[in-house]
Design an enzyme around this catalytic site. Sequence first.
Site, mmCIF file in Angstrom:
data_model
loop_
_atom_site.group_PDB
_atom_site.id
_atom_site.type_symbol
_atom_site.label_atom_id
_atom_site.label_comp_id
_atom_site.label_asym_id
_atom_site.label_seq_id
_atom_site.Cartn_x
_atom_site.Cartn_y
_atom_site.Cartn_z
ATOM 1 N N LYS B 52 0.830 -1.205 0.000
ATOM 2 C CA LYS B 52 0.000 0.000 0.000
ATOM 3 C C LYS B 52 0.869 1.261 0.000
ATOM 4 O O LYS B 52 0.528 2.285 -0.621
ATOM 5 C CB LYS B 52 -0.938 0.031 1.202
ATOM 6 N N ALA B 184 -5.390 -10.063 -7.410
ATOM 7 C CA ALA B 184 -5.134 -8.796 -6.727
ATOM 8 C C ALA B 184 -3.651 -8.431 -6.712
ATOM 9 O O ALA B 184 -3.280 -7.294 -7.025
ATOM 10 C CB ALA B 184 -5.672 -8.872 -5.299
ATOM 11 N N ASP B 311 -4.221 -17.921 6.538
ATOM 12 C CA ASP B 311 -3.906 -18.459 5.215
ATOM 13 C C ASP B 311 -3.681 -19.969 5.237
ATOM 14 O O ASP B 311 -4.040 -20.665 4.290
ATOM 15 C CB ASP B 311 -2.647 -17.775 4.656
ATOM 16 N N HIS B 446 -23.182 15.324 1.583
ATOM 17 C CA HIS B 446 -22.917 15.850 0.250
ATOM 18 C C HIS B 446 -21.833 16.914 0.342
ATOM 19 O O HIS B 446 -21.888 17.758 1.210
ATOM 20 C CB HIS B 446 -24.173 16.473 -0.339
HETATM 21 C C1 LIG Z 1 1.966 -8.997 -1.955
HETATM 22 C C2 LIG Z 1 0.803 -9.307 -1.055
HETATM 23 C C3 LIG Z 1 -0.190 -8.371 -0.849
HETATM 24 C C4 LIG Z 1 -1.256 -8.636 -0.030
HETATM 25 N N1 LIG Z 1 -2.193 -7.675 0.160
HETATM 26 C C5 LIG Z 1 -3.244 -7.938 0.945
HETATM 27 C C6 LIG Z 1 -4.212 -6.953 1.186
HETATM 28 O O1 LIG Z 1 -4.125 -5.838 0.683
HETATM 29 N N2 LIG Z 1 -5.253 -7.229 1.978
HETATM 30 C C7 LIG Z 1 -5.381 -8.454 2.555
HETATM 31 O O2 LIG Z 1 -6.343 -8.692 3.279
HETATM 32 N N3 LIG Z 1 -4.481 -9.423 2.353
HETATM 33 C C8 LIG Z 1 -3.413 -9.182 1.572
HETATM 34 N N4 LIG Z 1 -2.481 -10.156 1.387
HETATM 35 C C9 LIG Z 1 -2.703 -11.460 2.031
HETATM 36 C C10 LIG Z 1 -2.294 -11.377 3.505
HETATM 37 O O3 LIG Z 1 -0.971 -10.973 3.609
HETATM 38 C C11 LIG Z 1 -2.500 -12.716 4.179
HETATM 39 O O4 LIG Z 1 -3.816 -13.153 3.971
HETATM 40 C C12 LIG Z 1 -2.262 -12.636 5.668
HETATM 41 O O5 LIG Z 1 -0.960 -12.211 5.948
HETATM 42 C C13 LIG Z 1 -2.503 -13.975 6.316
HETATM 43 O O6 LIG Z 1 -2.222 -13.921 7.674
HETATM 44 P P1 LIG Z 1 -1.701 -15.169 8.481
HETATM 45 O O7 LIG Z 1 -1.578 -14.738 9.886
HETATM 46 O O8 LIG Z 1 -2.540 -16.315 8.197
HETATM 47 O O9 LIG Z 1 -0.296 -15.533 7.862
HETATM 48 P P2 LIG Z 1 1.009 -14.658 7.634
HETATM 49 O O10 LIG Z 1 0.733 -13.228 7.643
HETATM 50 O O11 LIG Z 1 1.667 -15.221 6.444
HETATM 51 O O12 LIG Z 1 1.862 -14.969 8.924
HETATM 52 C C14 LIG Z 1 2.434 -16.213 9.163
HETATM 53 C C15 LIG Z 1 3.676 -16.026 9.977
HETATM 54 O O13 LIG Z 1 4.087 -17.288 10.463
HETATM 55 C C16 LIG Z 1 5.473 -17.347 10.433
HETATM 56 N N5 LIG Z 1 5.854 -18.746 10.409
HETATM 57 C C17 LIG Z 1 5.626 -19.646 9.421
HETATM 58 N N6 LIG Z 1 6.090 -20.858 9.790
HETATM 59 C C18 LIG Z 1 6.622 -20.721 11.018
HETATM 60 C C19 LIG Z 1 7.241 -21.620 11.925
HETATM 61 N N7 LIG Z 1 7.410 -22.912 11.626
HETATM 62 N N8 LIG Z 1 7.681 -21.152 13.116
HETATM 63 C C20 LIG Z 1 7.505 -19.849 13.427
HETATM 64 N N9 LIG Z 1 6.918 -18.952 12.611
HETATM 65 C C21 LIG Z 1 6.480 -19.385 11.423
HETATM 66 C C22 LIG Z 1 5.853 -16.594 9.199
HETATM 67 O O14 LIG Z 1 7.173 -16.107 9.293
HETATM 68 C C23 LIG Z 1 4.830 -15.480 9.193
HETATM 69 O O15 LIG Z 1 5.317 -14.337 9.844
HETATM 70 C C24 LIG Z 1 -1.381 -9.895 0.588
HETATM 71 C C25 LIG Z 1 -0.391 -10.861 0.383
HETATM 72 C C26 LIG Z 1 0.683 -10.581 -0.425
HETATM 73 C C27 LIG Z 1 1.744 -11.634 -0.616
#
Ligand SMILES: Cc1cc2nc3c(=O)[nH]c(=O)nc-3n(C[C@H](O)[C@H](O)[C@H](O)COP(=O)(O)OP(=O)(O)OC[C@H]3O[C@@H](n4cnc5c(N)ncnc54)[C@H](O)[C@@H]3O)c2cc1C
Lengths: 422, 467
Positions: B52, B184, B311, B446
């Site tokens: 962003k 996206a 995710d 408005h």
């Molecule tokens: C380029 C890009 C743009 C995006 N833009 C948007 C957006 O505008 N809006 C939106 O809603 N979503 C967006 N997303 C998607 C969004 O980033 C994800 O949906 C979100 O981060 C998911 O959150 P999470 O907590 O599930 O996983 P993540 O944010 O991926 O966090 C997982 C964490 O777990 C850690 N991890 C993994 N395995 C281990 C392990 N074995 N031990 C310890 N730590 C570990 C990783 O290092 C990471 O920090 C975007 C993604 C990308 C790649």
Amino acid sequence: MATQISMPKLSDTMSIGVILDWRKNEGETISSGDIIAEVETDKANMELENFEEGTLLKIMIPKGGKVPVGGTIAIVGEPGENIDDLIKEAEASLQSAAVEPAKEEAAAPAAPKLDVPPPVAAPPVAPPVSAPTAGRSGRVKASPLAKRMASAKGLDLGTILGSGPGGRIVKKDIESFMASGGGRSLISTYANQLPALEQKDVPVSQMRQVIATRLLQSKTSTPHFYVTVEVDMTKAVELRGALKEASVGSVSYNDMIVRASALSLRQFPEVNSSFYGEIIRLHGEVHIGIAVSIPDGLITPVVRNADQKSLIDISEETKELAVRAKEKKLKPDEYTGSTFTTSNMGMFGVENFSAIINPPEAAILAISSIVNKPVVVDGQVVPGKRMNLTASFDHRAVDGATGARFMKELKRLLENPILLIL
Amino acid sequence: MSFQNFDVVIIGGGPGGYVAAIRAAQLGKSVAIVEKEKLGGTCLNWGCIPTKALLKSAEKFQSIQHSEEFGISVKDVSVDWSKVIGQSRTVSSQISGGVEFLMKKNKISHFAGLAKLTSPSTVEVNNDGKKVADLKGAQVIVATGAKPRRIPGIEFDGKKIISSKEAMILDKQPKSMLVMGGGAIGIEFAYFYNAFGTKVTQIEMLDQLLPAEDAEVSQTLGRSFKKQGIDLLVKTKVESVETTSKGVKVTVSDAKGSKVIEADIALVAIGVEANVAGLGIETLGVEMNKGFIKVDENFMTNVPGLYAIGDIAGPPWLAHVASHEGIVAVENMFGENKSGHGVDYDNVPNCVYCQPQVASIGLNEKAAKEKGHKVKVGKFPFQASGKAKAIGEPEGFVKLVFDEEYGELLGAQIIGTEATEMIAELGLARALEATAEDIFRTMHAHPTLAEAVMEASGAAYDQAIHI
Ligand SMILES: Cc1cc2nc3c(=O)[nH]c(=O)nc-3n(C[C@H](O)[C@H](O)[C@H](O)COP(=O)(O)OP(=O)(O)OC[C@H]3O[C@@H](n4cnc5c(N)ncnc54)[C@H](O)[C@@H]3O)c2cc1C
């Protein structure tokens, strides 16, 4: 000599009864145990049972009338008897018990008012049994969409429970109200939509007669005691799957239980016995009856010398017997002579039950279904597969401790089902 | 090493994990969070937030180029690429620091290192190959997120065949770029690089950008992209990618045949795959679904006491979904979900932050019809909005889909500037079950862009004022 019948207290909070209907008319003979009227109390509609003998001479409270507990509702006596005095007495007592009509439902049981409609008047409108009222007081919280749907369908939001935040009525609630039949007319929702059931007298079949005699005899003359164990069926489930996979055939849990019972019975001959008054016969063979339900009763095909047979043999034999049992093609020696019986209701999802001993046997095993449930293993809650087994023992032949040990062995075998195929 | 005990141990510090941690702490639980990289996860470090910031640079640059129409002439405009990237990284690390502060404030134990499940309730933490902690949780949540998915046979090399992560920290602006994927992420990078003058070719296999979006929205976006100079190829498939000394040679094919496109860099943005490797879940027999962890409506896996959110637990892969899942999972596992709410997957806003922005929620017209709804559609173009004209952003429209019977709002699609901010109103409207009339009768200030929402609901019933 004539007597008064008065309104009994049919619930502990009842103060007034409403005669919904008379089942007997003036002039009819009544005897103790007859239902003479139907009464509505604060809790329910109930039947009024009579304890007098004689003729119903006078109905004091007509259909639809209200009367306080203890008030005279009718007079019973000999036909032609003079009951004028009794009638006067009854009227007086009813009058003195009168209170303000508005308070009749209030918690003032001391002096409720008599409210007798003139006998000729049309029956009062029966109160809707449990017609929904505008229920909760004050503003009804509902989403705009729910409000629209309700008004389009003519629903009263006050009758619908809300599942949204703070009890707010949302679309889903209207939909489930409609789906549950709530959408028809508000009153008819509660009206009986089912066809009336018919009373029928069915002749008792021969088989039923036998069942009735034997079970009554058993239950009244055999001192039953019951022992329940919960069996961890995890491994049995695995074994069954493994046998299936190995194309050995589809062994049922019942087969495993029959085999386990046979093995346990060998160790506890008292359970494989019959009490004959002077002697207790410890049978020299283990024959296991398997209760099979058939259209007009049940029959118990017998797996003979089950302790000598492998799991697969038991399985095949049982299957074959069950088919013929259902076709009523068993020969007498195939359904008599068991020394122990099993009864399985697992297929109905039954979680626990106990069975009546099949005399002259000393025990019967009631098998319930395998239930998935959380169990504690090593201090952790994990999913478990458990089954209840309840044995009924004849206490004349089997002691409590023996029964318990028998069940423990049965449980051990089923929890280590490899022992069943060794 | 003896175990440190917690009510809940959370693996992964992204918007799923860290939000779950805070919610659990609010409920008075002892919480451990394990993160192998920086708190904030993909979202704060390599996803939502840094992109962003980059997009804002692109927008500012574009608006300066168009400032003449507002009476401002700007000369000698130049771009310092390293500062564009730098700004994005600064924002990221500031916000990640903010998450670290939130962990401290909520007394959450933060363990830096790689987590591995040694049993459904125990987690081993390793840092630089050394074991640093053994944690035991009454409950364990896996929130390890996802990473960019590769195209089979086309390996990332981090230089010429890159993922979104590299695309946001390139040290030099490429002269040309091929973007694979019309979702996206691909769209945001295509917009960004094109805005700064990179020659961008974008390839989508299906027949439109944002294949799940309303066709009219996607077409409007496609037209806008072409006008901005992006070479957009739909119904086109990437056959092979070859790296050369200069860059990449990409063979693509469509119904008419195949051709070769050359570019400095190829960005692969075709989706994500789960971060499960090395987690130890295989040995625990955790059930999977299409490569992601399978969970029930309480976010519990088939292994009791082991949960998965965000995710890693499958689509939709969005930060706000991850956070909501984290909250519901925690409230349920501790019996604190008094109102019994779940995550409403029918009410997830989808946003794309290029210009014009795209935002949608609920069903679009086609999907609603497929579901058997009789629909009424109301559309209001920003051309007819005073505010949009005044700020020079007349592109796009608001489209609202109602069920004809009661005026239930089935869905909303917006394309135009600030679409992503405007969608919130419609999410609330849907959550509260507002009908077309409620929206139309709600006074909107408005002049605002949001007036277009009010007008679109009126348009569905031929009552819009300004069209
Ligand atoms: C380029 C890009 C743009 C995006 N833009 C948007 C957006 O505008 N809006 C939106 O809603 N979503 C967006 N997303 C998607 C969004 O980033 C994800 O949906 C979100 O981060 C998911 O959150 P999470 O907590 O599930 O996983 P993540 O944010 O991926 O966090 C997982 C964490 O777990 C850690 N991890 C993994 N395995 C281990 C392990 N074995 N031990 C310890 N730590 C570990 C990783 O290092 C990471 O920090 C975007 C993604 C990308 C790649």
